[in-house]
Motif scaffolding. Structure first.
Motif, PDB file in Angstrom:
ATOM      1  N   GLU A   1     -18.742  37.050   6.807  1.00 24.61           N
ATOM      2  CA  GLU A   1     -20.264  37.764   6.953  1.00 24.61           C
ATOM      3  C   GLU A   1     -21.112  36.935   6.414  1.00 24.61           C
ATOM      4  N   GLN A   2     -20.925  36.241   5.093  1.00 30.42           N
ATOM      5  CA  GLN A   2     -22.162  35.638   4.452  1.00 30.42           C
ATOM      6  C   GLN A   2     -22.152  34.219   4.975  1.00 30.42           C
ATOM      7  N   TYR A   3     -20.979  33.544   5.618  1.00 28.02           N
ATOM      8  CA  TYR A   3     -21.340  32.104   5.885  1.00 28.02           C
ATOM      9  C   TYR A   3     -21.090  31.629   7.323  1.00 28.02           C
ATOM     10  N   ASN A   4     -20.396  32.741   7.862  1.00 27.45           N
ATOM     11  CA  ASN A   4     -20.050  32.535   9.311  1.00 27.45           C
ATOM     12  C   ASN A   4     -18.844  31.254   9.322  1.00 27.45           C
ATOM     13  N   HIS A   5     -17.918  31.203   8.465  1.00 24.95           N
ATOM     14  CA  HIS A   5     -16.791  30.554   8.589  1.00 24.95           C
ATOM     15  C   HIS A   5     -15.616  31.389   8.414  1.00 24.95           C
ATOM     16  N   VAL A   6     -14.307  31.103   9.083  1.00 29.46           N
ATOM     17  CA  VAL A   6     -13.213  31.695   9.096  1.00 29.46           C
ATOM     18  C   VAL A   6     -12.162  31.270   8.237  1.00 29.46           C
ATOM     19  N   LEU A   7     -11.824  31.860   7.280  1.00 32.01           N
ATOM     20  CA  LEU A   7     -10.867  31.408   6.112  1.00 32.01           C
ATOM     21  C   LEU A   7      -9.536  31.769   7.036  1.00 32.01           C
ATOM     22  N   GLY A   8      -8.942  30.517   7.274  1.00 31.10           N
ATOM     23  CA  GLY A   8      -7.682  30.464   8.184  1.00 31.10           C
ATOM     24  C   GLY A   8      -6.560  30.846   7.411  1.00 31.10           C
ATOM     25  N   LEU A   9      -6.627  30.027   6.207  1.00 29.61           N
ATOM     26  CA  LEU A   9      -5.369  29.802   5.198  1.00 29.61           C
ATOM     27  C   LEU A   9      -6.052  29.784   3.798  1.00 29.61           C
ATOM     28  N   GLN A  10      -5.508  30.392   2.830  1.00 23.38           N
ATOM     29  CA  GLN A  10      -5.910  30.200   1.612  1.00 23.38           C
ATOM     30  C   GLN A  10      -4.689  29.860   0.561  1.00 23.38           C
TER      31      GLN A  10
END
Ligand SMILES: Nc1ncnc2c1ncn2[C@@H]1O[C@H](COP(=O)(O)OP(=O)(O)OP(=O)(O)O)[C@@H](O)[C@H]1O
Ligand SMILES: [Mg+2]
Length: 354
Positions: free
Chosen positions: A38-47
């Motif tokens: 929402e805020q940075y338009n990046h997808v967190l694929g794995l954490q």
């Protein structure tokens, strides 16, 4: 005794988007997948994935669509490079590999079985089965011999001269498995390999895989979104949600001790009597015990014990392995184990009834 670690995934992160490295700090500061999108338009694929994949075991990675399963498995042979973290295969950091070593990793160390079979339509079944040998530069004779050997083994003798389009889906996936086995790689990666098959064929393929595995002791990484399949196949089960590991361990252990509401909901519908085994709920003891009425084996499921007990909850059984007592099974414990955690916990029961 635990088997040797074959692949070690350490503090692995994958962020998709134009500037993934810059996003790492937000993620390390605790920002989750929805906020990052929402805020940075990046997808967190794995954490922060930490998983040890052990030699000779089937490690199952399970999670809903979009949870990061394919992203994770593709890191193992570096079809995807991580944003941060390490992938250690046979003690070596594969991120340090140059092209030559990478090619060797993909051709010799790991083989892949895909959901959509990925056979070459204009090559015969035999040629498909021996493909990895040919790609590696081995002779056509070796490729054909190995291809044929594994086609026979997966029940496709006589189909070598056919083309993939002439086979059913289940048969095509057998060719996919034969091809992976013919490569003689130590590690097999299977991404939703059985998900496109009809339920009955799918069960057959699971049985075939388990049968082969009893003999071959490969290191297998198997991806699925199906809990029943995961519980049937896994020695080690890793459950992913939104790119993070929610819980991992021996499947029976997860069923008996789920550590998160998400897992509790996930497992609430399974047939516990059929999945849980005697060894998971027995009292480990060599004391004779009182009132023992018979013997059971540690790998029997609870359903089969209920059948022989006639439903009497006061009984006790001796648990025998290789002619020796390894425990006592108390029917009272068995009955308790049949009740999922939610139903056993008054607070949760109230919450779900509300
Ligand atoms: N190349 C890419 N660019 C941007 N986002 C990606 C890319 N590949 C994957 N993702 C995102 O990463 C997340 C994990 O995707 P992945 O394909 O690993 O899920 P999956 O668990 O395999 O799902 P499925 O069960 O549907 O195959 C998803 O949110 C997906 O949108
Ligand atoms: Mg996937």
């Amino acid at each position: 005794m635990s088997n040797e670690v074959k692949v070690s995934i350490r503090n692995l992160y994958k962020i998709f988007g134009p500037n993934p490295k810059a996003m790492m700090q937000h993620v390390r500061d605790g920002m989750g997948k929805p906020e990052l999108l929402e805020q940075y338009n990046h997808v967190l694929g794995l954490q922060d994935i930490n998983v040890d994949i052990r030699q000779g075991e089937i490690t199952v990675i399970m999670g809903l669509s979009g949870s990061g399963k394919s992203t994770l498995i593709r890191h193992l042979n570096r079809l995807i490079d991580p944003t941060a973290g390490e992938v250690i295969v046979n003690g070596e950091d594969v991120l340090a590999y140059g092209q030559a070593k990478l090619a060797k990793l993909r051709q010799n160390t790991m083989s892949m079985v895909f959901q959509k079979f990925a056979l070459f339509p204009h090559q015969t079944v035999l040629s498909n089965a021996g493909m990895s040998r040919r790609v590696r530069g081995e002779s056509g004779d070796i490729a054909d011999t190995e291809g044929q050997k594994w086609l026979d083994r997966v029940g496709l003798s006589g189909y070598g001269g056919h083309y993939p389009g002439q086979l059913s889906g289940g048969m095509q996936q057998r060719v996919g498995i034969a091809r992976a086995l013919a490569s003689d790689s130590e590690i097999m990666l299977m991404d939703e390999a059985f998900s496109a098959l009809d339920p009955l064929i799918r069960t057959d393929m699971q049985d075939l895989l388990l049968e082969l595995q009893r003999e071959l002791h490969k290191t297998i990484v198997f991806i699925t979104h199906d809990l029943d399949e995961a519980l049937k196949l896994a020695d080690h089960l890793v459950i992913l949600k939104d790119g993070a590991v929610v819980q991992q361990g021996e499947p029976q252990e997860i069923l008996l001790h789920p550590n998160d509401d998400y897992i509790i909901d996930f497992i609430s519908d399974i047939n516990r009597a059929r999945v849980l085994r005697v060894r998971s709920i027995m009292e480990k003891t060599d004391h004779a015990g009182e009132g023992v009425v018979g013997e059971v084996s540690p790998n029997q499921n609870l359903e089969s014990v209920i059948a022989i007990s006639g439903g009497d909850t006061n009984l006790h059984y001796r648990v025998m392995e290789d002619g020796k007592q390894i425990g006592l099974l108390h029917m009272r414990d068995l009955v308790k184990a049949l009740v999922p955690v939610e139903a056993a916990d008054p607070a949760r029961r109230a919450a779900s009834a509300a």
